[in-house]
Motif scaffolding. Structure first.
Motif, PDB file in Angstrom:
ATOM      1  N   ASN A  12       0.749  -1.221  -0.030  1.00  0.00           N
ATOM      2  CA  ASN A  12       0.073  -0.030  -0.020  1.00  0.00           C
ATOM      3  C   ASN A  12       0.856   1.309   0.092  1.00  0.00           C
ATOM      4  O   ASN A  12       0.554   2.093   0.548  1.00  0.00           O
ATOM      5  CB  ASN A  12      -1.109  -0.189   1.233  1.00  0.00           C
ATOM      6  N   GLY A  13       1.907   1.235  -0.678  1.00  0.00           N
ATOM      7  CA  GLY A  13       2.866   2.348  -0.981  1.00  0.00           C
ATOM      8  C   GLY A  13       3.772   2.530  -0.018  1.00  0.00           C
ATOM      9  O   GLY A  13       4.590   3.579   0.243  1.00  0.00           O
ATOM     10  N   TRP A  14       3.843   1.786   1.289  1.00  0.00           N
ATOM     11  CA  TRP A  14       5.008   1.944   2.466  1.00  0.00           C
ATOM     12  C   TRP A  14       6.098   1.113   2.198  1.00  0.00           C
ATOM     13  O   TRP A  14       5.963  -0.145   2.377  1.00  0.00           O
ATOM     14  CB  TRP A  14       4.131   1.838   3.693  1.00  0.00           C
ATOM     15  N   ILE A  15       7.161   1.632   1.952  1.00  0.00           N
ATOM     16  CA  ILE A  15       8.473   0.946   1.443  1.00  0.00           C
ATOM     17  C   ILE A  15       9.236   0.698   2.767  1.00  0.00           C
ATOM     18  O   ILE A  15       9.609   1.273   3.448  1.00  0.00           O
ATOM     19  CB  ILE A  15       9.036   1.700   0.563  1.00  0.00           C
ATOM     20  N   ARG A  55      30.785  10.971   0.588  1.00  0.00           N
ATOM     21  CA  ARG A  55      30.391  12.222   1.045  1.00  0.00           C
ATOM     22  C   ARG A  55      29.159  12.830   0.086  1.00  0.00           C
ATOM     23  O   ARG A  55      28.523  13.899   0.583  1.00  0.00           O
ATOM     24  CB  ARG A  55      31.349  13.287   1.256  1.00  0.00           C
ATOM     25  N   ASN A  56      28.831  12.408  -0.820  1.00  0.00           N
ATOM     26  CA  ASN A  56      27.574  12.853  -1.841  1.00  0.00           C
ATOM     27  C   ASN A  56      26.554  11.842  -2.025  1.00  0.00           C
ATOM     28  O   ASN A  56      25.916  12.111  -2.931  1.00  0.00           O
ATOM     29  CB  ASN A  56      28.109  13.285  -3.176  1.00  0.00           C
ATOM     30  N   LEU A  57      26.197  10.811  -1.052  1.00  0.00           N
ATOM     31  CA  LEU A  57      25.036  10.187  -0.901  1.00  0.00           C
ATOM     32  C   LEU A  57      24.761  10.246   0.516  1.00  0.00           C
ATOM     33  O   LEU A  57      25.655  10.956   1.307  1.00  0.00           O
ATOM     34  CB  LEU A  57      25.563   8.788  -1.267  1.00  0.00           C
ATOM     35  N   SER A  58      23.721  10.017   0.740  1.00  0.00           N
ATOM     36  CA  SER A  58      23.017  10.264   2.196  1.00  0.00           C
ATOM     37  C   SER A  58      21.883   9.024   2.385  1.00  0.00           C
ATOM     38  O   SER A  58      21.130   8.681   1.365  1.00  0.00           O
ATOM     39  CB  SER A  58      22.473  11.427   2.265  1.00  0.00           C
ATOM     40  N   GLY A  59      21.329   8.874   3.634  1.00  0.00           N
ATOM     41  CA  GLY A  59      20.181   8.374   3.960  1.00  0.00           C
ATOM     42  C   GLY A  59      19.052   9.144   3.720  1.00  0.00           C
ATOM     43  O   GLY A  59      19.105  10.377   3.451  1.00  0.00           O
ATOM     44  N   HIS A  60      17.931   8.956   3.910  1.00  0.00           N
ATOM     45  CA  HIS A  60      16.977   9.593   3.462  1.00  0.00           C
ATOM     46  C   HIS A  60      15.432   9.190   4.497  1.00  0.00           C
ATOM     47  O   HIS A  60      15.442   8.133   4.949  1.00  0.00           O
ATOM     48  CB  HIS A  60      16.484   9.698   2.030  1.00  0.00           C
ATOM     49  N   ASP A  61      14.483  10.060   4.579  1.00  0.00           N
ATOM     50  CA  ASP A  61      13.300   9.788   4.958  1.00  0.00           C
ATOM     51  C   ASP A  61      12.259   9.076   3.840  1.00  0.00           C
ATOM     52  O   ASP A  61      12.712   9.304   2.719  1.00  0.00           O
ATOM     53  CB  ASP A  61      12.467  10.893   5.674  1.00  0.00           C
ATOM     54  N   ILE A  62      11.407   8.406   4.232  1.00  0.00           N
ATOM     55  CA  ILE A  62      10.669   7.689   3.039  1.00  0.00           C
ATOM     56  C   ILE A  62       9.002   8.262   3.418  1.00  0.00           C
ATOM     57  O   ILE A  62       8.603   8.488   4.433  1.00  0.00           O
ATOM     58  CB  ILE A  62      10.595   6.130   3.593  1.00  0.00           C
ATOM     59  N   LYS A  63       8.523   8.525   2.064  1.00  0.00           N
ATOM     60  CA  LYS A  63       7.169   9.126   2.083  1.00  0.00           C
ATOM     61  C   LYS A  63       6.220   7.979   1.498  1.00  0.00           C
ATOM     62  O   LYS A  63       6.927   6.987   0.822  1.00  0.00           O
ATOM     63  CB  LYS A  63       7.118  10.347   1.378  1.00  0.00           C
ATOM     64  N   HIS A  64       4.899   8.317   1.363  1.00  0.00           N
ATOM     65  CA  HIS A  64       3.932   7.281   0.902  1.00  0.00           C
ATOM     66  C   HIS A  64       4.212   7.154  -0.724  1.00  0.00           C
ATOM     67  O   HIS A  64       4.148   8.157  -1.371  1.00  0.00           O
ATOM     68  CB  HIS A  64       2.671   7.833   1.148  1.00  0.00           C
ATOM     69  N   GLU A 124       8.154   9.844  11.623  1.00  0.00           N
ATOM     70  CA  GLU A 124       8.708  10.034  10.410  1.00  0.00           C
ATOM     71  C   GLU A 124       9.284   8.425  10.299  1.00  0.00           C
ATOM     72  O   GLU A 124       9.469   7.704  11.255  1.00  0.00           O
ATOM     73  CB  GLU A 124       9.773  11.021  10.348  1.00  0.00           C
ATOM     74  N   ILE A 125       9.524   8.227   9.055  1.00  0.00           N
ATOM     75  CA  ILE A 125      10.179   6.919   8.528  1.00  0.00           C
ATOM     76  C   ILE A 125      11.375   7.435   7.771  1.00  0.00           C
ATOM     77  O   ILE A 125      11.683   8.005   6.913  1.00  0.00           O
ATOM     78  CB  ILE A 125       9.131   6.165   7.549  1.00  0.00           C
ATOM     79  N   PHE A 126      12.574   6.579   8.334  1.00  0.00           N
ATOM     80  CA  PHE A 126      13.724   6.850   7.667  1.00  0.00           C
ATOM     81  C   PHE A 126      14.313   5.602   7.330  1.00  0.00           C
ATOM     82  O   PHE A 126      14.142   4.556   7.884  1.00  0.00           O
ATOM     83  CB  PHE A 126      14.734   7.728   9.003  1.00  0.00           C
ATOM     84  N   ALA A 127      15.222   5.615   6.138  1.00  0.00           N
ATOM     85  CA  ALA A 127      15.998   4.637   5.877  1.00  0.00           C
ATOM     86  C   ALA A 127      17.572   5.003   6.242  1.00  0.00           C
ATOM     87  O   ALA A 127      18.151   6.077   5.495  1.00  0.00           O
ATOM     88  CB  ALA A 127      16.021   4.633   4.224  1.00  0.00           C
ATOM     89  N   ILE A 128      17.915   4.225   7.232  1.00  0.00           N
ATOM     90  CA  ILE A 128      19.298   4.895   7.628  1.00  0.00           C
ATOM     91  C   ILE A 128      20.230   3.878   7.051  1.00  0.00           C
ATOM     92  O   ILE A 128      20.211   2.595   7.170  1.00  0.00           O
ATOM     93  CB  ILE A 128      19.362   4.405   9.470  1.00  0.00           C
ATOM     94  N   GLU A 129      21.044   4.498   6.411  1.00  0.00           N
ATOM     95  CA  GLU A 129      21.811   3.564   5.157  1.00  0.00           C
ATOM     96  C   GLU A 129      23.378   4.449   5.332  1.00  0.00           C
ATOM     97  O   GLU A 129      23.459   5.786   5.418  1.00  0.00           O
ATOM     98  CB  GLU A 129      21.620   3.444   3.882  1.00  0.00           C
TER      99      GLU A 129
END
Length: 468
Positions: free
Chosen positions: A246-249, A315-324, A348-353
């Motif tokens: 349902n769109g939540w990854i 240094r030019n990549l990052s983790g990110h939050d996840i939206k619907h 909030e939902i985060f992909a910590i990588e």
């Protein structure tokens, strides 16, 4: 979670008097009872007799032909048969490769909870600033049972597929074979092949399976028309795939290597990711998380061909939050120190990588195309001189929305002659094109990643497993 066991029936039996203790309607004893009482004295003096003894005597007593066994006896016989059922039969187990849908393995609809971590004490000068109403709306989402069950189901699918992948991927396999086995497993466990119109929006892959080798840091997937690559024993492969319901990854990644030379590289990146997870939380500044990640990763070195090299955060990549329906939200978590005072917020939902490299620690676009993603602000309909662009755009809206897809997914749906239309959509700016990301040749890189939910009282590392 296991389902509840049936309520024990024995309590009911205590309230049903044994029929052998009753006399018949005529006032005498049932025929044959005196034989068991007077014949050999096997009943003893009657003291201490158990209910079970009474049951046995009632069964051996001879009844008149016109007298039926009482309902109590029938009830007891039925209950004894029911006890013979094997209530401890083993539940279904996942196959190898994983192909049993999760709905069959977890019929209750409740799925394993990820690792739960309590928040660290609030740091001075990081008081909450977000409006209470916004916080309440965010909190209500992550405390909804249906939402959590869907997210935990997606995480369980990811665990089943990735653990099979870690055990079975071997040198000599092509990257196409590996990608297809991962994606077939995800679809099978979700019970959705994604071929019907709109089915991919209900559940499926969160983005194309990434299989980046060595100095290709991220965003490579085998596509039609490309030379197929065979995995070698000396390769370091990042495996990055997502599962959505349902769109939540659920976004989670790991690294596979067959040479112990790179063990320290993998340890550095895994430790850095876990450090980021540990430091993440409500009202925590992104700059603080980034600084902790960098300090951890740069404490490692790796020896390659007799030369000791430091592990550098990319240094030019990052983790990110996840939206619907959006794998990349609006917030980013770099792997190096910065001055970003943005705070993580409740709900909030985060992909910590983290990505670590033995090269420059800086990526540039490589040759080819990884995938495509529709701009979340693009219109529902477009005008174009190319009919193929208009029909393809409708196909994208119908099957992917803003979920990132690749050419392999289009061909699986039977879409043909799409390249001109796809390039037209990219030139209009309604679809974005993603290239492979490369560090310098001869370098090696690793990645580890987990998805976390910032709930009201704790954070749930929803994709955590026994493997990492």
């Amino acid at each position: 979670m296991g389902s509840k066991t049936p309520e024990n029936e024995r309590h009911k039996n205590r309230d049903n008097p044994s029929s052998s203790a009753k006399r018949n309607a005529a006032g005498g004893e049932p025929r044959g009872v005196h034989l068991s009482r007077d014949g050999d004295g096997s009943l003893g003096d009657g003291e201490g007799d158990s209910d079970d003894d009474e049951d046995n005597h009632a069964c051996t007593a001879t009844l008149p032909l016109t007298q039926r066994p009482t309902s109590a006896n029938n009830s007891k016989k039925k209950r004894k048969k029911r006890k013979k059922r094997n209530i401890n039969a083993s539940p279904l187990k996942q196959t190898s490769p994983p192909r049993i849908p999760l709905s069959e393995l977890f019929p209750s609809g409740q799925y394993p909870i990820g690792e739960v971590q309590e928040y660290s004490p609030t740091v001075i000068n990081t008081a909450r600033t977000t409006a209470g109403e916004i916080r309440y709306q965010a909190r209500s989402q992550l405390e909804d049972d249906g939402f959590l069950d869907d997210y935990r189901k997606g995480a369980e699918v990811h665990r089943h597929v990735r653990q099979w992948t870690q055990k079975n991927v071997r040198p000599g396999q092509s990257l196409s074979e590996i990608a297809l086995s991962i994606e077939d497993g995800v679809r099978a466990l979700l019970g959705n092949d994604g071929l019907e119109p709109g089915a991919c929006l209900i559940s499926g892959l969160g983005f194309p399976t990434g299989l980046a080798l060595n100095n290709c840091v991220a965003h490579y997937t085998p596509n039609p028309g490309q030379r197929d690559i065979v995995l070698q024993a000396s390769d370091v492969m990042k495996v990055d795939f997502g599962v959505h319901i349902n769109g939540w990854i659920v976004d989670s990644a790991f690294t596979i290597t067959f040479d112990p030379t790179y063990d320290n590289l993998l340890s550095a990146v895994k430790d850095a990711t876990n450090t980021g997870i540990k430091n993440a939380g409500i009202d925590v500044r992104i700059s603080d998380v980034s600084a902790a990640i960098q300090e951890t990763m740069e404490s490692y070195e790796v020896e390659i061909n007799g030369k000791t090299v430091p592990v550098k955060p990319v240094r030019n990549l990052s983790g990110h939050d996840i939206k619907h329906y959006r794998i990349h939200g609006d917030k980013s978590i770099p792997f190096i120190k910065n001055n970003d005072q943005t705070k993580m917020e409740e709900g909030e939902i985060f992909a910590i990588e983290t990505f670590g490299s033995t090269g420059r620690g800086y990526v540039t676009d490589g040759p080819g195309v990884y995938g495509y993603g529709k701009d979340p602000y693009a219109p529902k309909k477009i005008t174009s001189s190319l009919a193929s662009a208009r029909s393809l755009y409708q196909k994208i809206n119908e099957n992917f929305g803003t979920i990132v897809f690749c050419r392999r997914y289009l061909e699986r749906l039977g879409v043909q002659h799409y390249l001109a239309g796809l390039n037209n959509l990219v030139s209009q700016g309604v679809v974005e094109k993603y290239a492979p990301l490369m560090d310098v040749a001869g370098s090696y890189s690793a990645q580890f990643e987990h998805t976390i939910l910032l709930r009201e009282f704790n954070k749930e590392i929803i994709s955590r497993g026994d493997d990492y």
